[in-house]
Design an enzyme around this catalytic site. Structure first.
Site, short mmCIF file in Angstrom:
data_model
loop_
_atom_site.label_atom_id
_atom_site.label_comp_id
_atom_site.label_asym_id
_atom_site.label_seq_id
_atom_site.Cartn_x
_atom_site.Cartn_y
_atom_site.Cartn_z
N ARG A 49 0.85 -1.19 0.00
CA ARG A 49 0.00 0.00 0.00
C ARG A 49 0.89 1.24 0.00
NH1 ARG A 49 -2.76 -3.55 -1.15
NH2 ARG A 49 -4.48 -4.54 -0.01
N GLU A 50 0.44 2.25 -0.74
CA GLU A 50 1.18 3.52 -0.86
C GLU A 50 0.27 4.65 -0.37
OE1 GLU A 50 2.38 4.51 -5.00
OE2 GLU A 50 3.86 2.94 -4.66
N ARG A 75 -4.49 26.55 -9.93
CA ARG A 75 -3.99 25.35 -9.28
C ARG A 75 -2.98 24.66 -10.17
NH1 ARG A 75 -4.60 24.87 -3.81
NH2 ARG A 75 -6.79 25.04 -3.18
N GLU A 103 -10.45 30.80 7.39
CA GLU A 103 -10.27 30.89 5.94
C GLU A 103 -11.38 31.72 5.30
OE1 GLU A 103 -7.78 30.02 4.05
OE2 GLU A 103 -6.59 28.82 5.45
N GLU A 107 -10.15 34.97 3.25
CA GLU A 107 -10.26 34.96 1.79
C GLU A 107 -11.42 35.79 1.26
OE1 GLU A 107 -10.16 30.96 0.28
OE2 GLU A 107 -8.06 30.71 0.83
N GLY A 126 -8.12 5.99 -1.36
CA GLY A 126 -7.31 4.88 -1.85
C GLY A 126 -5.82 5.08 -1.64
N GLU A 130 -5.62 12.34 3.55
CA GLU A 130 -6.06 13.74 3.51
C GLU A 130 -7.56 13.82 3.75
OE1 GLU A 130 -7.74 17.46 2.05
OE2 GLU A 130 -8.18 15.46 1.31
N GLU A 151 -0.77 34.62 -1.66
CA GLU A 151 -2.01 33.95 -2.07
C GLU A 151 -2.75 34.89 -3.02
OE1 GLU A 151 -5.20 31.09 0.18
OE2 GLU A 151 -4.58 32.91 1.21
#
Lengths: 190, 190
Positions: A49-50, A75, A103, A107, A126, A130, A151
């Protein structure tokens, strides 16, 4: 039914659960670490698994008069402009709800009386832990924006219905924004 | 409005767009690669970006009589059991809709007449290009499940409303599943 769902999730099933036999961190980044695991599967065989280990973030749906506040930014991951709900990474020791409220103000210049959980959204379960904690703002008031240095963002307010349509056509692709916009549409439909 | 949203996304804004000055791949995995970028920000300053490059996957919402089909499995990333819509990584050269239909049949034994796009969902856009293409199944018929070797899963059909509640309480956390369940709830509310 919620209790049954809780049991399906909280009780490890020996026919499904994997055990980590050994774990390495072959790469350390500033944003995430690479973890590789040798796991033992339910039948005794070994698997690989990674995982990308990441501290997560929080985002917030600010909805007013049927419009949702989105941040327009660039992005590098997508190589294009995106439209996303206000969001950011958790600061050290910061709780997700505090991060979401922070935030929002940084923002957009709006302040919320409080935020309410929409979902703890694990973006790509998977291969990474996160989790973006998505909230909705309750009691929006105008204040003043003060984005982080370095930003570069732009704010737009778009009708929730049009955002949902833009999601179905594949234009808007950011998962936390999809979650927030679908939730806003659901509340409007109720 | 969709055309305006398209323009907001497809026309790079010079006040926001970043340019990649140089890019490296310090780690290569079987599932994803690590990319580190030196980028030039709109004001000419340099920034550092860390991207996990991943080939993406596809998932499918199968809904019948107000219930959605979820796969119960173990996730090392979360260190726990999860409930997720049927999904998997794209095979080499495979289109996302074909992948979604394939995973549906392999994992659940159901066949769909066709699948329709719900969202191209980029799970963690801040640090990965991973995209899970989420579809919904139209015209479900029973066939026979044949999971991949080394894949240990269990199928449950849960009421969409209860799944939405389990999302709001933070029990169900997988983003593609949140997207699929919210979409199913929206269609039921229409």
């Amino acid at each position: 039914m919620i209790d049954e769902i809780r049991e399906l999730l909280e009780v490890p099933d020996p026919a499904l659960a994997e055990r980590v036999a050994s774990s390495e961190r072959p790469w350390h980044g500033r944003i995430y670490d690479v973890e590789t695991d040798d796991v033992i599967c339910p039948d005794g065989s070994h698997g690989y698994r990674e995982i990308a280990r990441h501290h997560g973030g929080a985002g917030v749906a600010a909805v007013k008069d049927g419009k949702i506040c989105l941040v327009r930014q660039w992005r590098v991951s997508a190589g294009r402009m995106t439209l996303e709900i206000p969001a950011g990474r958790l600061d050290e020791g910061e709780t997700p709800d505090v991060c979401a409220a922070r935030e929002l103000t940084e923002e957009t210049g709006y302040v919320a009386d409080r935020v309410e959980l929409v979902a703890h959204s694990m973006g790509a379960i998977g291969f990474t832990d996160e989790c973006t904690h998505v909230y909705r703002a309750i009691g929006l008031r105008k204040s003043e924006a003060h984005p982080d240095e370095g930003e570069f963002v732009g704010i737009v307010w778009l009708p929730v219905d049009d955002v949902v349509e833009a999601i179905h056509t594949g234009l808007i692709r950011d998962s936390k924004t999809i979650v927030a916009a679908f939730d806003a549409a659901l509340r409007a439909a109720d």
